[in-house]
Design a protein around this motif. Structure first.
Motif, PDB file in Angstrom:
ATOM      1  N   ASN A  96      -3.263  12.178   4.454  1.00 55.76           N
ATOM      2  CA  ASN A  96      -3.164  11.421   5.701  1.00 55.76           C
ATOM      3  C   ASN A  96      -4.539  11.042   6.248  1.00 55.76           C
ATOM      4  O   ASN A  96      -4.711   9.964   6.836  1.00 55.76           O
ATOM      5  CB  ASN A  96      -2.379  12.213   6.747  1.00 55.76           C
ATOM      6  N   LYS A  97      -5.521  11.927   6.064  1.00 64.14           N
ATOM      7  CA  LYS A  97      -6.889  11.589   6.471  1.00 64.14           C
ATOM      8  C   LYS A  97      -7.393  10.391   5.676  1.00 64.14           C
ATOM      9  O   LYS A  97      -8.084   9.512   6.214  1.00 64.14           O
ATOM     10  CB  LYS A  97      -7.819  12.786   6.262  1.00 64.14           C
ATOM     11  N   GLU A 135       4.508   9.722   7.999  1.00 68.35           N
ATOM     12  CA  GLU A 135       5.713  10.414   7.553  1.00 68.35           C
ATOM     13  C   GLU A 135       5.563  10.759   6.073  1.00 68.35           C
ATOM     14  O   GLU A 135       4.939  10.007   5.312  1.00 68.35           O
ATOM     15  CB  GLU A 135       6.939   9.530   7.775  1.00 68.35           C
ATOM     16  N   ILE A 136       6.138  11.872   5.672  1.00 65.65           N
ATOM     17  CA  ILE A 136       5.925  12.378   4.320  1.00 65.65           C
ATOM     18  C   ILE A 136       6.282  11.349   3.259  1.00 65.65           C
ATOM     19  O   ILE A 136       5.516  11.138   2.308  1.00 65.65           O
ATOM     20  CB  ILE A 136       6.721  13.686   4.101  1.00 65.65           C
ATOM     21  N   HIS A 137       7.429  10.688   3.405  1.00 59.62           N
ATOM     22  CA  HIS A 137       7.838   9.777   2.339  1.00 59.62           C
ATOM     23  C   HIS A 137       6.926   8.559   2.274  1.00 59.62           C
ATOM     24  O   HIS A 137       6.705   7.996   1.199  1.00 59.62           O
ATOM     25  CB  HIS A 137       9.307   9.352   2.506  1.00 59.62           C
ATOM     26  N   ASN A 138       6.347   8.139   3.415  1.00 62.04           N
ATOM     27  CA  ASN A 138       5.399   7.026   3.403  1.00 62.04           C
ATOM     28  C   ASN A 138       4.081   7.429   2.744  1.00 62.04           C
ATOM     29  O   ASN A 138       3.499   6.667   1.974  1.00 62.04           O
ATOM     30  CB  ASN A 138       5.133   6.534   4.828  1.00 62.04           C
ATOM     31  N   THR A 139       3.610   8.624   3.073  1.00 65.20           N
ATOM     32  CA  THR A 139       2.388   9.127   2.445  1.00 65.20           C
ATOM     33  C   THR A 139       2.597   9.289   0.944  1.00 65.20           C
ATOM     34  O   THR A 139       1.733   8.929   0.137  1.00 65.20           O
ATOM     35  CB  THR A 139       1.982  10.470   3.068  1.00 65.20           C
ATOM     36  N   PHE A 140       3.750   9.818   0.571  1.00 65.82           N
ATOM     37  CA  PHE A 140       4.114   9.976  -0.836  1.00 65.82           C
ATOM     38  C   PHE A 140       4.023   8.645  -1.580  1.00 65.82           C
ATOM     39  O   PHE A 140       3.381   8.533  -2.635  1.00 65.82           O
ATOM     40  CB  PHE A 140       5.526  10.559  -0.917  1.00 65.82           C
ATOM     41  N   ARG A 141       4.628   7.605  -1.031  1.00 64.83           N
ATOM     42  CA  ARG A 141       4.657   6.312  -1.719  1.00 64.83           C
ATOM     43  C   ARG A 141       3.299   5.620  -1.709  1.00 64.83           C
ATOM     44  O   ARG A 141       3.052   4.726  -2.515  1.00 64.83           O
ATOM     45  CB  ARG A 141       5.732   5.419  -1.095  1.00 64.83           C
ATOM     46  N   MET A 158       0.588  13.069  -7.641  1.00 66.23           N
ATOM     47  CA  MET A 158       0.991  14.199  -6.795  1.00 66.23           C
ATOM     48  C   MET A 158      -0.152  15.168  -6.521  1.00 66.23           C
ATOM     49  O   MET A 158      -0.111  15.917  -5.535  1.00 66.23           O
ATOM     50  CB  MET A 158       2.173  14.943  -7.429  1.00 66.23           C
ATOM     51  N   HIS A 159      -1.178  15.173  -7.368  1.00 65.27           N
ATOM     52  CA  HIS A 159      -2.331  16.033  -7.097  1.00 65.27           C
ATOM     53  C   HIS A 159      -3.025  15.641  -5.798  1.00 65.27           C
ATOM     54  O   HIS A 159      -3.660  16.474  -5.154  1.00 65.27           O
ATOM     55  CB  HIS A 159      -3.319  15.992  -8.261  1.00 65.27           C
ATOM     56  N   CYS A 160      -2.874  14.368  -5.395  1.00 58.33           N
ATOM     57  CA  CYS A 160      -3.429  13.942  -4.108  1.00 58.33           C
ATOM     58  C   CYS A 160      -2.816  14.730  -2.956  1.00 58.33           C
ATOM     59  O   CYS A 160      -3.456  14.956  -1.931  1.00 58.33           O
ATOM     60  CB  CYS A 160      -3.177  12.449  -3.893  1.00 58.33           C
ATOM     61  N   LEU A 161      -1.561  15.140  -3.150  1.00 57.46           N
ATOM     62  CA  LEU A 161      -0.807  15.850  -2.107  1.00 57.46           C
ATOM     63  C   LEU A 161      -0.761  17.359  -2.335  1.00 57.46           C
ATOM     64  O   LEU A 161      -0.205  18.093  -1.520  1.00 57.46           O
ATOM     65  CB  LEU A 161       0.621  15.305  -2.039  1.00 57.46           C
ATOM     66  N   PHE A 185      13.283  14.731  -6.864  1.00 62.89           N
ATOM     67  CA  PHE A 185      12.702  16.043  -7.168  1.00 62.89           C
ATOM     68  C   PHE A 185      11.375  16.243  -6.444  1.00 62.89           C
ATOM     69  O   PHE A 185      11.130  17.290  -5.834  1.00 62.89           O
ATOM     70  CB  PHE A 185      12.502  16.189  -8.674  1.00 62.89           C
ATOM     71  N   LEU A 186      10.517  15.238  -6.480  1.00 63.42           N
ATOM     72  CA  LEU A 186       9.200  15.364  -5.850  1.00 63.42           C
ATOM     73  C   LEU A 186       9.300  15.438  -4.330  1.00 63.42           C
ATOM     74  O   LEU A 186       8.600  16.232  -3.689  1.00 63.42           O
ATOM     75  CB  LEU A 186       8.304  14.202  -6.270  1.00 63.42           C
ATOM     76  N   LEU A 187      10.159  14.615  -3.732  1.00 62.63           N
ATOM     77  CA  LEU A 187      10.337  14.671  -2.280  1.00 62.63           C
ATOM     78  C   LEU A 187      10.978  15.989  -1.849  1.00 62.63           C
ATOM     79  O   LEU A 187      10.669  16.516  -0.777  1.00 62.63           O
ATOM     80  CB  LEU A 187      11.172  13.487  -1.801  1.00 62.63           C
ATOM     81  N   TYR A 188      11.864  16.522  -2.680  1.00 67.09           N
ATOM     82  CA  TYR A 188      12.439  17.848  -2.417  1.00 67.09           C
ATOM     83  C   TYR A 188      11.329  18.890  -2.333  1.00 67.09           C
ATOM     84  O   TYR A 188      11.319  19.750  -1.439  1.00 67.09           O
ATOM     85  CB  TYR A 188      13.423  18.208  -3.526  1.00 67.09           C
ATOM     86  N   ASN A 189      10.353  18.800  -3.242  1.00 68.75           N
ATOM     87  CA  ASN A 189       9.218  19.719  -3.203  1.00 68.75           C
ATOM     88  C   ASN A 189       8.394  19.543  -1.933  1.00 68.75           C
ATOM     89  O   ASN A 189       7.974  20.527  -1.302  1.00 68.75           O
ATOM     90  CB  ASN A 189       8.329  19.505  -4.433  1.00 68.75           C
ATOM     91  N   LEU A 190       8.166  18.300  -1.537  1.00 69.37           N
ATOM     92  CA  LEU A 190       7.329  18.033  -0.368  1.00 69.37           C
ATOM     93  C   LEU A 190       8.000  18.458   0.936  1.00 69.37           C
ATOM     94  O   LEU A 190       7.353  19.011   1.826  1.00 69.37           O
ATOM     95  CB  LEU A 190       6.977  16.549  -0.307  1.00 69.37           C
ATOM     96  N   TYR A 191       9.288  18.186   1.052  1.00 70.51           N
ATOM     97  CA  TYR A 191       9.993  18.499   2.295  1.00 70.51           C
ATOM     98  C   TYR A 191      10.390  19.973   2.392  1.00 70.51           C
ATOM     99  O   TYR A 191      10.246  20.590   3.454  1.00 70.51           O
ATOM    100  CB  TYR A 191      11.254  17.636   2.417  1.00 70.51           C
TER     101      TYR A 191
END
Length: 239
Positions: A96-97, A135-141, A158-161, A185-191
């Motif tokens: 996010n930074k 928001e997590i999904h926006n940062t993810f994408r 995903m290493h960025c996160l 799967f990845l969003l499940y991990n993040l949330y």
């Protein structure tokens, strides 16, 4: 473990280094560029910045990495220079930074963003929306993309996160179904931040196939490569 880095490039029409320094000070909303360091005045966070001249291949690179109009690609083709920013990755907060840094440089004259840590590119509008939402999904994408190779599909970024990527071997899968599986799967991990172990299973829902999880080191890229994930990779194999 290697420290995760986020690298992105922002092309623009700045005349020279003096113009870059001046414009960032006036229009970035709280950043200063001195020497090779971009600093945020209110938090004291700092980021390395390298300036590269016109690159005749940049238009092609952006066209492969994102969705741009012909007008937007035309502007990228005419860029005068590109600012490459290097910052700390490894968490949603760090990502996010970097979204904020990108937004600041877009406000200071940048015309697009290409994340060199994953190979995905974004328009000003898309990056701005993600940076404002946080928001997590926006940062993810913003930082993660999906790639299809001859024998497998995989995520990258995903290493960025601060998380492992995912790989699914190709069988008779429909590409859109595989992307849905990997993204879920990845969003499940993040949330949810589950503690997963090799040998456990994952499924999108009760009506979908189950996949056996196997955590492996990242062997698809060398450690020096921007795509390398020091957190490893989850391999999903249909049960």
């Amino acid at each position: 473990m290697l420290e995760s880095k986020i690298i992105f490039g922002i092309p623009g029409f700045w005349k020279d280094r003096t113009d870059i320094v001046k414009t960032i000070a006036e229009k970035s909303g709280g950043y200063l560029f001195l020497g090779g360091i971009l600093s945020r005045t209110d938090t004291k966070d700092f980021f390395d910045v390298e300036i590269y001249g016109h690159d005749k291949q940049l238009k092609e690179a952006f066209s492969y990495a994102g969705s741009f109009s012909s007008e937007q690609l035309g502007a990228i083709e005419k860029h005068s220079c590109t600012l490459y920013v290097i910052g700390k990755g490894g968490s949603i907060e760090d990502a996010n930074k970097m979204l904020d840094v990108g937004l600041a440089l877009l406000n200071a004259g940048g015309i697009a963003v290409k994340v060199e840590s994953s190979g995905v590119a974004h328009t000003v509008e898309n990056w701005t929306s993600a940076a404002q939402a946080k928001e997590i999904h926006n940062t993810f994408r913003s930082f993660v993309t999906f790639v299809g190779e001859e024998e497998f599909y995989y995520s990258c970024g995903m290493h960025c996160l601060g998380y492992p990527d995912v790989v699914v071997l190709k069988d008779d899968y429909n590409p859109s179904e595989v992307v849905k599986l990997m993204e879920t799967f990845l969003l499940y991990n993040l949330y949810e931040k589950p503690v997963l172990k090799s040998g456990e299973t994952f499924s999108i829902d009760i009506n979908s196939p189950y996949y056996i999880l196997n955590h492996k080191p990242c062997t698809y890229f060398e450690e020096e490569h921007p795509f390398y994930n020091p957190y490893g990779v989850w391999e999903l194999k249909k049960k």
